[in-house]
Design a protein around this motif. Structure first.
Motif, PDB file in Angstrom:
ATOM      1  N   GLY A 153       0.821  -1.207   0.000  1.00  0.00           N
ATOM      2  CA  GLY A 153       0.000   0.000   0.000  1.00  0.00           C
ATOM      3  C   GLY A 153       0.855   1.258   0.000  1.00  0.00           C
ATOM      4  O   GLY A 153       0.527   2.248  -0.646  1.00  0.00           O
ATOM      5  N   VAL A 154       1.973   1.225   0.728  1.00  0.00           N
ATOM      6  CA  VAL A 154       2.845   2.394   0.808  1.00  0.00           C
ATOM      7  C   VAL A 154       3.603   2.598  -0.515  1.00  0.00           C
ATOM      8  O   VAL A 154       3.749   3.713  -1.001  1.00  0.00           O
ATOM      9  CB  VAL A 154       3.839   2.251   1.991  1.00  0.00           C
ATOM     10  CG1 VAL A 154       4.882   3.353   1.954  1.00  0.00           C
ATOM     11  CG2 VAL A 154       3.092   2.258   3.318  1.00  0.00           C
ATOM     12  N   ALA A 155       4.044   1.489  -1.123  1.00  0.00           N
ATOM     13  CA  ALA A 155       4.859   1.594  -2.345  1.00  0.00           C
ATOM     14  C   ALA A 155       4.009   1.984  -3.554  1.00  0.00           C
ATOM     15  O   ALA A 155       4.485   2.672  -4.448  1.00  0.00           O
ATOM     16  CB  ALA A 155       5.573   0.273  -2.614  1.00  0.00           C
ATOM     17  N   LYS A 156       2.778   1.556  -3.589  1.00  0.00           N
ATOM     18  CA  LYS A 156       1.879   1.784  -4.718  1.00  0.00           C
ATOM     19  C   LYS A 156       2.587   1.585  -6.072  1.00  0.00           C
ATOM     20  O   LYS A 156       2.824   2.518  -6.829  1.00  0.00           O
ATOM     21  CB  LYS A 156       1.269   3.183  -4.668  1.00  0.00           C
ATOM     22  CG  LYS A 156       0.073   3.308  -5.615  1.00  0.00           C
ATOM     23  CD  LYS A 156      -0.696   4.591  -5.363  1.00  0.00           C
ATOM     24  CE  LYS A 156      -1.961   4.624  -6.218  1.00  0.00           C
ATOM     25  NZ  LYS A 156      -1.665   4.561  -7.672  1.00  0.00           N
ATOM     26  N   PRO A 157       2.911   0.304  -6.355  1.00  0.00           N
ATOM     27  CA  PRO A 157       3.664  -0.010  -7.579  1.00  0.00           C
ATOM     28  C   PRO A 157       2.751  -0.024  -8.810  1.00  0.00           C
ATOM     29  O   PRO A 157       1.534   0.111  -8.693  1.00  0.00           O
ATOM     30  CB  PRO A 157       4.167  -1.418  -7.290  1.00  0.00           C
ATOM     31  CG  PRO A 157       3.074  -2.021  -6.458  1.00  0.00           C
ATOM     32  CD  PRO A 157       2.559  -0.897  -5.588  1.00  0.00           C
ATOM     33  N   LYS A 158       3.367  -0.218  -9.970  1.00  0.00           N
ATOM     34  CA  LYS A 158       2.581  -0.421 -11.190  1.00  0.00           C
ATOM     35  C   LYS A 158       2.176  -1.877 -11.323  1.00  0.00           C
ATOM     36  O   LYS A 158       1.138  -2.195 -11.898  1.00  0.00           O
ATOM     37  CB  LYS A 158       3.429  -0.028 -12.409  1.00  0.00           C
ATOM     38  CG  LYS A 158       3.659   1.459 -12.483  1.00  0.00           C
ATOM     39  CD  LYS A 158       4.567   1.801 -13.647  1.00  0.00           C
ATOM     40  CE  LYS A 158       4.719   3.307 -13.759  1.00  0.00           C
ATOM     41  NZ  LYS A 158       5.871   3.673 -14.592  1.00  0.00           N
ATOM     42  N   MET A 159       3.034  -2.748 -10.806  1.00  0.00           N
ATOM     43  CA  MET A 159       2.773  -4.180 -10.920  1.00  0.00           C
ATOM     44  C   MET A 159       3.105  -4.841  -9.592  1.00  0.00           C
ATOM     45  O   MET A 159       4.235  -4.745  -9.106  1.00  0.00           O
ATOM     46  CB  MET A 159       3.651  -4.763 -12.042  1.00  0.00           C
ATOM     47  CG  MET A 159       3.484  -6.260 -12.218  1.00  0.00           C
ATOM     48  SD  MET A 159       1.797  -6.667 -12.791  1.00  0.00           S
ATOM     49  CE  MET A 159       1.554  -8.245 -11.993  1.00  0.00           C
ATOM     50  N   ALA A 160       2.104  -5.482  -8.989  1.00  0.00           N
ATOM     51  CA  ALA A 160       2.314  -6.139  -7.701  1.00  0.00           C
ATOM     52  C   ALA A 160       2.193  -7.644  -7.860  1.00  0.00           C
ATOM     53  O   ALA A 160       1.237  -8.134  -8.448  1.00  0.00           O
ATOM     54  CB  ALA A 160       1.289  -5.642  -6.689  1.00  0.00           C
ATOM     55  N   ILE A 161       3.192  -8.362  -7.354  1.00  0.00           N
ATOM     56  CA  ILE A 161       3.115  -9.825  -7.339  1.00  0.00           C
ATOM     57  C   ILE A 161       3.039 -10.261  -5.892  1.00  0.00           C
ATOM     58  O   ILE A 161       3.937  -9.958  -5.097  1.00  0.00           O
ATOM     59  CB  ILE A 161       4.356 -10.454  -8.009  1.00  0.00           C
ATOM     60  CG1 ILE A 161       4.552  -9.852  -9.400  1.00  0.00           C
ATOM     61  CG2 ILE A 161       4.191 -11.954  -8.100  1.00  0.00           C
ATOM     62  CD1 ILE A 161       5.719 -10.444 -10.151  1.00  0.00           C
TER      63      ILE A 161
END
Ligand code: ATP
Ligand code: MG
Lengths: 243, 399
Positions: A153-161
């Protein structure tokens, strides 16, 4: 338009052991996909090879939002927008979760949203008591998973695995994690959920399910694939896709 | 060898006698041999220049960041001399404790040449005390600190060793403490000599019945930073928690020889030390747990973890047990190795560059010990000094 994740003919081995034998996978922005597969089929290896862990000899292509990540170091991949929630999160003694998120924000200065996401995710996941604790040290299995979701939630990536984010969680926690994945679904993120159980998939709408056997995706389809596996198991697929 | 005169008039007879007796012995003693286990990792090929022991103190250094952080009393020991009014110049150290400091060349030189130890006792201990031990460029000095904690009372003492110049020096510090029955002593030693100094420190603590000691040592400076520590658990039910952090760089040798001597029953010791070495530095920790026949129901544990940060650096970690009593519990853990790859990978996967990931790992590694040091107002300074050593090594490409 580019996809959140595009993987083509990804292979990985350690010494003579071939673990990934040509994985093809596309996760478009806005979609949630699941990967299922028996123990040892290479699911965590797929995560680590995409993240850039140095243990493996890897070949093939991988793009996050159209950016070729294969030549990048681990941290560059993270800053390019890839996030891995670990199946077995590493303990970092003496470093608090707040220390870590502070360092994450400092390493990505162009993104000013960290503080806001920290407080929002702290609320959603009731993380307050954990932020002062050392990263993953002394946390229960379920708490470690929650901590990984917090960092997502903190990183808010484009792609989460998310590698077995549901393992070891009680029913309520599985629901909570599923709800959070659902809540994160957005047009600027793709999500890949690796799981053994169709249980978590009941609480969230997955767009596609992929089955991995012996280092390859051998079947892809809608949510019904998970149901079929639940009743039939992997035996047939394994026999048909022996190394 | 004749000892320089001690300033002041009220030099006690016992001290005059000790000095002349030790002076006679000193002439016959040679440098210890590196073939003896207890000296084996030290380069003792140097001139201790005992003849240059001063008869008066040099010019004291300014107060610094650390003394400014301090909120209690400050006592200064300059080139071995107590310069503050209000603190005794000569400590009436019990014979037992001085005998415990041994009779090798350095211990004998101290007995012969030291102008006496500063005495921190009941009169001072209502407030916490910072002993600022300085050398000012004099070749060889013998600073002493004795802490006497009366029965039933609590004492909080910091001893900081520092050099006010870059001059090479030999320092033979002696640190002794008597902790009375049911008393508590929190003692933190900060070793911050310049990198030309060879410091051969000797410490002895005697523990009375049901008394407790929390002793922390922070090893930063010195070319040779040796600390030979004996904790004597004499009274039944006495205990000690021993913490250590050290960071060696350059050609530093940090040599810790810790002896936990369990004599009373139901005594307990815990040693927990963490260190890192880079460049050509060497660290040594030998923790000896000795349980006498009378030390029934002793519990004694030790952990020593070391990080090797460059290929020229090394660490020796040797736990030792000598158990003569029944019904005891002992445990030890020791490790020597590089930074953890899994931690680095995990932190990098969160977007941290390898340098930042390693800094965080180093900070965490030491934090486990630093956070246990009871003198909390000094902790930011200690953290900063350790982390700066590491960051400098990174910036200069040594790690
Ligand atoms: N670093 C490694 N060293 C040696 N073998 C490895 C390594 N990483 C993975 N393997 C092997 O590769 C295979 C795939 O492992 P992986 O962890 O990817 O499986 P998985 O699908 O995630 O299994 P699980 O469902 O049990 O988590 C296994 O046989 C494993 O032993
Ligand atoms: Mg796995």
């Amino acid at each position: 338009m580019s996809n959140a994740l595009e993987v083509t003919n990804l292979k990985a081995s350690i010494g003579d052991l071939e673990i990934l034998r040509g994985v093809d996978l596309v996760v478009p922005f806005g979609e949630v996909h699941a990967v299922m597969g028996p123990n040892g089929s290479g699911k965590s290896t797929l995560c680590h090879v995409l993240m850039g862990k140095s243990d493996y000899e890897a070949s093939g292509d991988a793009f996050v939002d159209g950016v070729d990540i294969m030549g990048m170091a681990v941290d560059e991949r993270a800053r390019a927008g890839l996030f891995e929630a670990f199946q077995y999160p590493t303990e970092i003694p003496g470093v608090t979760l707040d220390d870590l998120t502070e360092a994450m924000a400092a390493s990505n200065p162009s993104d000013e949203g960290y503080a806001a996401r920290e407080s929002a995710t702290t609320k959603t996941l009731s993380m307050e008591p954990f932020r002062e604790r050392f990263v993953n040290v002394g946390l229960s299995g379920g708490e470690k998973k929650r901590s990984e979701m917090y960092l997502l939630g903190v990183a808010k990536p484009k792609m989460a695995i998310l590698d077995e984010i549901d393992s070891g969680l009680d029913i309520d926690a599985v629901r909570e994690v599923a709800a959070m994945v659902e809540a994160m679904r957005s047009d600027d993120m793709g999500i890949l959920v690796i799981t053994h159980y169709s249980r978590i998939l009941r609480y969230m709408a997955v767009d596609k399910v992929h089955v991995m056997v012996n280092g390859k995706i051998v079947q892809s389809g809608g949510p019904e694939v998970a149901e079929e596996l639940e009743s039939g198991g992997y035996t047939e697929l394994q026999a048909a896709n022996a190394r | 060898m004749t000892a320089p005169a001690i300033p002041g008039t009220d030099v006690p007879d016992w001290l005059v006698a000790r000095r002349s007796e030790a002076s006679r012995r000193l002439g016959d003693l040679a440098m210890p041999s590196e073939r003896e286990e207890i000296w084996r990792y030290l380069d003792l090929d140097f001139d201790p220049a005992f003849g240059s022991a001063p008869s008066q103190p040099g010019v004291a250094g300014d107060s610094d960041e650390l003394t400014e952080l301090w909120t209690g009393k400050v006592v200064s020991v300059i080139d071995g001399f107590v310069t503050d009014r209000g603190a005794s110049t000569v400590a009436s150290v019990s014979e037992q404790i001085d005998e415990g400091a041994g009779n090798d060349l350095f211990a004998t030189a101290y007995d012969a040449l030291a102008p006496g130890a500063v005495l921190i006792d009941g009169d001072h201990l209502s407030e916490k005390v910072f002993v600022d031990v300085q050398t000012t460029g004099v070749a060889t000095t013998f600073p002493g600190v004795h802490v006497d904690v009366p029965p039933g009372s609590e004492a909080s003492v910091v001893v900081r060793f520092r050099s006010t110049t870059d001059a090479p020096a030999v320092v033979v510090p002696r640190l002794t403490a008597d902790v009375g029955d049911n008393a508590r002593l929190a003692l933190t030693v900060i070793q911050d000599w310049n990198y030309q100094t060879r410091a051969m420190a000797r410490a002895v603590v005697n523990l009375g019945r049901d008394s407790g000691l929390t002793l922390s040592e922070v090893g930063l400076g010195a070319k040779i930073g040796r600390l030979h520590l004996d904790v004597n658990f004499i009274g039944r039910g006495s205990w000690a928690k021993i913490y250590g952090v050290y960071f060696g760089e350059d050609d530093q040798t940090l040599d810790y020889r810790y002896f936990m001597n369990h004599i009373g029953t139901n005594t307990r010791s815990d040693m927990f030390l963490k260190g890192a070495v880079e460049d050509d530095a060497l660290s040594v920790f030998t923790g000896m747990i000795r349980i006498e026949t009378t030390g029934i129901k002793t519990e004694a544990f030790q952990t020593n973890r070391n990080l090797i940060l460059s290929s020229g650096a090394s660490a020796q970690s040797v736990p030792n047990l000598e158990i003569l009593a029944n019904d005891v519990k002992c445990g030890h853990g020791s490790s020597v190795g590089p930074l953890d790859e899994d931690q680095r990978y995990y932190l990098m996967s969160r977007g941290l560059t390898p340098d930042v990931a390693d800094r965080l790992q180093i900070r965490g590694f030491f934090e486990e010990t630093i956070s246990k040091i009871p003198h909390r107002d000094l902790l930011p300074w200690i953290r900063e000094r350790i982390n700066t050593k590491y960051i400098t090594a990174q910036e200069e490409g040594r790690v």
